[in-house]
Design an enzyme around this catalytic site. Structure first.
Site, mmCIF file in Angstrom:
data_model
loop_
_atom_site.group_PDB
_atom_site.id
_atom_site.type_symbol
_atom_site.label_atom_id
_atom_site.label_comp_id
_atom_site.label_asym_id
_atom_site.label_seq_id
_atom_site.Cartn_x
_atom_site.Cartn_y
_atom_site.Cartn_z
ATOM 1 N N THR A 60 0.850 -1.179 0.000
ATOM 2 C CA THR A 60 0.000 0.000 0.000
ATOM 3 C C THR A 60 0.890 1.235 0.000
ATOM 4 O OG1 THR A 60 -1.925 1.005 1.024
ATOM 5 C CG2 THR A 60 -0.379 -0.075 2.533
ATOM 6 N N LYS A 64 3.458 1.575 -4.339
ATOM 7 C CA LYS A 64 2.892 0.937 -5.535
ATOM 8 C C LYS A 64 3.645 1.272 -6.828
ATOM 9 C CE LYS A 64 -1.701 0.481 -3.535
ATOM 10 N NZ LYS A 64 -3.147 0.710 -3.706
ATOM 11 N N ASP A 100 -6.247 -3.515 -7.745
ATOM 12 C CA ASP A 100 -7.085 -2.388 -7.300
ATOM 13 C C ASP A 100 -8.221 -2.092 -8.288
ATOM 14 O OD1 ASP A 100 -5.879 -1.631 -4.834
ATOM 15 O OD2 ASP A 100 -4.242 -0.672 -5.904
#
Ligand code: NAP
Length: 280
Positions: A60, A64, A100
């Site tokens: 996180t 990324k 995501d």
């Protein structure tokens, strides 16, 4: 011994361990998923540790982008969006993937019950979360993916990415103070994705001002933040359907779990794990 980790800086708030361990336990695999604070400077050494000792990692904020460079291989999805939130480690090879976008797509379908084909998406925000998901939504057949962001150059960069990957898609940009343009974009959008960090603190105002919205407008709001925000309160007061970020975290985590184990986890079990907020 922990074979899976979530890492970030900061990381203490993460709901991933409770959620992922609930899914592992349901398959009789114990609780192999831990949490570790890793700074950007420590990330290259962490990759070497992971290569030898782990089977999977979730990354996180703020890792990324750097993880794109550090991975041995990238999935097509990670290449297209330039973001990695999942590492799959097998035989000493680290593959970077991004779940995501899948998470947001499936959260929108779960929360609002409609397919995304032909829909108009408007992001408020153009940071890491918008970058990791916008191209995926463009790939899902949305007819428009537009951006409102304080720093317009970042919105323009994401807009160009969406246009490159999806022929004929409409993509426009505005800054949040441009009332006329923002209202025009909001009036024609099917979904507003709130993807700024405005709302993380209890004292934060709504990410977009109340005067941009009207009662009963034909819009669904997805706020990527899990906690109750001023925008979510505004949506409720105006009768605009609204969901918080929980389902996105659950869905992206479920996809990571499947990439690691080859098994689709029980989403209800993961939702309960999220609610319990167990961190270990
Ligand atoms: P990020 O890369 O730091 O980007 C932050 C975004 O917020 C940028 O668009 C930034 O605008 C904007 N912003 C920050 N402060 C602002 C202010 N005072 N006024 C206006 N805009 C402001 O962070 P991120 O990783 O994209 O995360 C963004 C949000 O997504 C966070 O709230 C995070 O919790 C959420 N998120 C949720 C999930 C989930 O699974 N539910 C997953 C990932 C992220 P500028 O570009 O102008 O700086």
């Amino acid at each position: 011994m922990e074979k899976y980790l979530v890492i970030g800086d900061p990381i203490g708030h993460s709901r991933s361990p409770g959620m992922q361990n609930a899914a592992f336990e349901a398959l009789g695999m114990g609780r192999p998923y831990g949490i570790r604070h890793v700074t950007p400077g420590e990330l290259p050494d962490f990759f070497e540790y992971a290569r030898e000792n782990l089977s999977g990692v979730n990354l996180t904020i703020p890792h990324k982008l750097q993880a794109v460079q550090l991975s041995d291989r990238l999935s097509g999805c990670a290449k297209r969006c330039g973001s990695v939130n999942t590492l799959i480690i097998k035989d000493g090879i680290i593959t970077g993937d991004s779940t995501d976008g899948y998470g947001l797509e499936n959260a929108l379908i779960h929360c609002f019950g409609r397919s995304l084909a032909g829909k108009r998406i408007l992001f408020c925000g153009a940071g890491g979360a918008a970058r990791a998901t916008a191209v995926h939504l463009a790939d899902c057949g949305c007819s428009e993916v537009s951006f409102i962001n304080r720093t317009v150059s970042k919105a323009e960069e994401l807009s160009a990415m969406c246009q490159r990957c999806s022929d004929g898609i409409v993509s426009e940009c505005a800054e949040p103070g441009d009332e006329k343009k923002c209202i025009e974009l909001l009036e024609r959008a099917d979904y507003l994705i709130q993807a700024t960090s405005v709302g993380l603190k209890e004292s934060d105002p709504s990410a977009l001002p109340e005067k941009y919205f009207r009662p009963g407008m034909n819009l669904c709001i997805f706020d990527t933040i899990y906690r109750r925000t001023a925008l979510q309160e505004l949506a409720d007061a105006l009768g605009i359907p609204c969901a918080n970020g929980k389902e996105m975290l659950v869905q992206q985590g479920a996809k990571s779990f499947e990439l690691w184990t080859g098994v689709k986890p029980d989403l209800e079990v993961m939702r309960r794990g999220f609610d319990e907020g167990v961190t270990n």
